[in-house]
Every structure is written in structure tokens, then in C-alpha cells.
Design a protein around this motif. Sequence first.
Motif, short mmCIF file in Angstrom:
data_model
loop_
_atom_site.label_atom_id
_atom_site.label_comp_id
_atom_site.label_asym_id
_atom_site.label_seq_id
_atom_site.Cartn_x
_atom_site.Cartn_y
_atom_site.Cartn_z
N LEU A 198 0.83 -1.21 0.00
CA LEU A 198 0.00 0.00 0.00
C LEU A 198 0.86 1.26 0.00
N PHE A 199 2.04 1.18 0.62
CA PHE A 199 2.95 2.33 0.64
C PHE A 199 3.59 2.56 -0.73
N TRP A 200 3.50 1.59 -1.61
CA TRP A 200 4.03 1.76 -2.96
C TRP A 200 3.20 2.77 -3.76
N ILE A 201 1.93 2.91 -3.40
CA ILE A 201 1.04 3.75 -4.21
C ILE A 201 1.51 5.20 -4.26
N PRO A 202 1.75 5.87 -3.11
CA PRO A 202 2.25 7.25 -3.20
C PRO A 202 3.68 7.34 -3.75
N LEU A 203 4.42 6.24 -3.67
CA LEU A 203 5.79 6.23 -4.19
C LEU A 203 5.84 5.92 -5.68
N ARG A 204 4.68 5.58 -6.25
CA ARG A 204 4.56 5.27 -7.68
C ARG A 204 5.46 4.12 -8.09
N GLN A 205 5.51 3.13 -7.22
CA GLN A 205 6.23 1.90 -7.53
C GLN A 205 5.29 0.93 -8.24
N ARG A 206 5.80 0.21 -9.20
CA ARG A 206 5.01 -0.77 -9.93
C ARG A 206 5.42 -2.18 -9.55
N GLY A 237 10.72 -7.50 -3.97
CA GLY A 237 9.74 -7.79 -2.94
C GLY A 237 9.16 -6.50 -2.38
N PRO A 238 8.05 -6.58 -1.65
CA PRO A 238 7.42 -5.36 -1.11
C PRO A 238 8.37 -4.52 -0.27
N ARG A 239 9.18 -5.15 0.56
CA ARG A 239 10.07 -4.41 1.46
C ARG A 239 11.22 -3.78 0.70
N ASP A 240 11.78 -4.50 -0.28
CA ASP A 240 12.85 -3.93 -1.11
C ASP A 240 12.31 -2.78 -1.95
N GLY A 241 11.10 -2.94 -2.48
CA GLY A 241 10.50 -1.88 -3.28
C GLY A 241 10.21 -0.63 -2.47
N LEU A 242 9.83 -0.80 -1.22
CA LEU A 242 9.63 0.35 -0.33
C LEU A 242 10.93 1.11 -0.16
N MET A 243 12.01 0.38 0.03
CA MET A 243 13.31 1.00 0.21
C MET A 243 13.74 1.78 -1.03
N THR A 244 13.68 1.13 -2.19
CA THR A 244 14.12 1.81 -3.41
C THR A 244 13.18 2.96 -3.78
N GLY A 291 5.90 -6.21 -9.85
CA GLY A 291 6.12 -7.17 -10.91
C GLY A 291 5.64 -8.54 -10.48
N VAL A 292 5.82 -9.51 -11.33
CA VAL A 292 5.40 -10.87 -10.99
C VAL A 292 6.19 -11.37 -9.77
N GLY A 293 7.43 -10.91 -9.63
CA GLY A 293 8.22 -11.28 -8.47
C GLY A 293 7.68 -10.66 -7.19
N THR A 294 7.10 -9.48 -7.30
CA THR A 294 6.51 -8.83 -6.13
C THR A 294 5.31 -9.62 -5.62
N VAL A 295 4.45 -10.02 -6.53
CA VAL A 295 3.28 -10.81 -6.17
C VAL A 295 3.70 -12.17 -5.61
N GLY A 296 4.68 -12.79 -6.27
CA GLY A 296 5.18 -14.07 -5.80
C GLY A 296 5.76 -13.97 -4.40
N ASN A 297 6.44 -12.87 -4.13
CA ASN A 297 7.02 -12.65 -2.80
C ASN A 297 5.94 -12.68 -1.73
N VAL A 298 4.83 -11.98 -1.98
CA VAL A 298 3.74 -11.93 -1.01
C VAL A 298 3.12 -13.31 -0.81
N LEU A 299 2.97 -14.07 -1.88
CA LEU A 299 2.24 -15.33 -1.81
C LEU A 299 3.08 -16.51 -1.34
N ILE A 300 4.39 -16.51 -1.65
CA ILE A 300 5.20 -17.70 -1.44
C ILE A 300 5.97 -17.69 -0.13
N LEU A 301 6.50 -16.53 0.28
CA LEU A 301 7.37 -16.49 1.45
C LEU A 301 6.71 -17.08 2.70
#
Length: 207
Positions: free
Chosen positions: A76-84, A142-149, A86-96
Motif C-alpha cells: 500500500l505504501f508503494w502507491i504514493p511512491l509510484r512503484q510498480r 519484494g514489497p520491502r525492497d521496493g519500499l526502500m528503493t 512485478g510478478v516477483g513482487t506478487v510471488g514474494n507476497v504469496l510464497i514467502l
Amino acid sequence: MAVSSFPAPTSWHGARLGRRLPQLLLGLALYGSSMALMMRAALGVNPWDVLHQGLRLHFGLSMGTWVTLTGAAVLLFWIPLRQRPGVGTVGNVLILGAAMDLTLGLVATPAGWPSRAALLAVGILLNGLATGLYIGARLGPGPRDGLMTGLHRRTGRSLRLIRTGIELTVLALGLLLGGSAGVGTVLYALAIGPLAQFFLRWCTVPE
């Protein structure tokens, strides 16, 4: 650590997908399993798992479920950061989380300090390898790495500073909720950066 340390994600359509997708799945499954091994060592977990422990103490549910829920919440924090994502992001949420719960069900805390220390070392090493595998697949962070970048791009602050700030905030929240930290938490913080950088050299799929 510079942005260039993280391979730029590319479309899941295209070259080398036959390697990238299996590598992504292996990396994510290994990441979840490595978190479980560190937890079973009972010598301290990574800061995010300290938070997950605290949430579990207050609200129930499994550790893996909290890994999944917090990953989704961070998106959800990606939205104001305009992060998109990827399939790896979704996989991260579902698989870890699923991989973590599965491994927790198969592995028990060993008796004796030497065995626990060895299990912790294996968990940290595998976590570094898993990071190199899933990021090196270039199918989205992943969500946490994307938040950082994302915060890095929006604020101009260094990745090192932002990563440290996020980890300390999460650790503090986890401790306030009753999660436990230990020597493993410190060792993970010191080792994961160099390990991830080392494995990324070998695991990043060329464009």
C-alpha cells in the motif's frame, strides 16, 4: 549501497524466462525456508520477523500468515511512491509465508547451543543466496525492497540510510509488541548485505 546494486526488473515476457521464472520461485521458497530456520535456531531473527512475532503474540495466526499480511500491507505504501509491482513482487507476497510455515512444521529447534548456532548460520547463508536468486531473476522486487528503493528515489537519501531506518523502525515496533531479538538479529544485520551482494554477482540473469 547504490541503486545499481539491485538489478533493474524487466518484463516477464522476453528472453531467458525459462531460467528467470524457476530461479524466482526457488529464491522465494528458499527465502521463506531460511527465515524458518533462523526462527528455529532460537537465537534471534531478522527485524521483520521480530515484528511478525509480536503481531502473532497479540493477534494469533501463524508466522507465515503475518509474513504474507505485512507484505501485502507494505504494498500500500508503494502507491504514493509510484512503484510498480512485478510478478516477483506478487510471488514474494504469496510464497514467502507459505514456505516459512511449511518449514516450521518440518524443522524443530535442535538441542544444544552448537546445533542452534549452526542452524542460525545455515539460515543466514541461505537467506543471502535466496536474496541473490529472487532479485537476480529481475522479475520485480519484494514489497520491502521496493519500499526502500521507492523512498530512495523520492527522497534522494542513500539506500543504506533508508534501509537502516526501515529495519530499526520495524525492530522497535516488534520489540514493543513483545517480539524477541538476539545475537542472531545482530548477525543477520551485519551479514545479509555482503552475502546478498556476493550472490547477486552469480545469480543475476544477464539481459
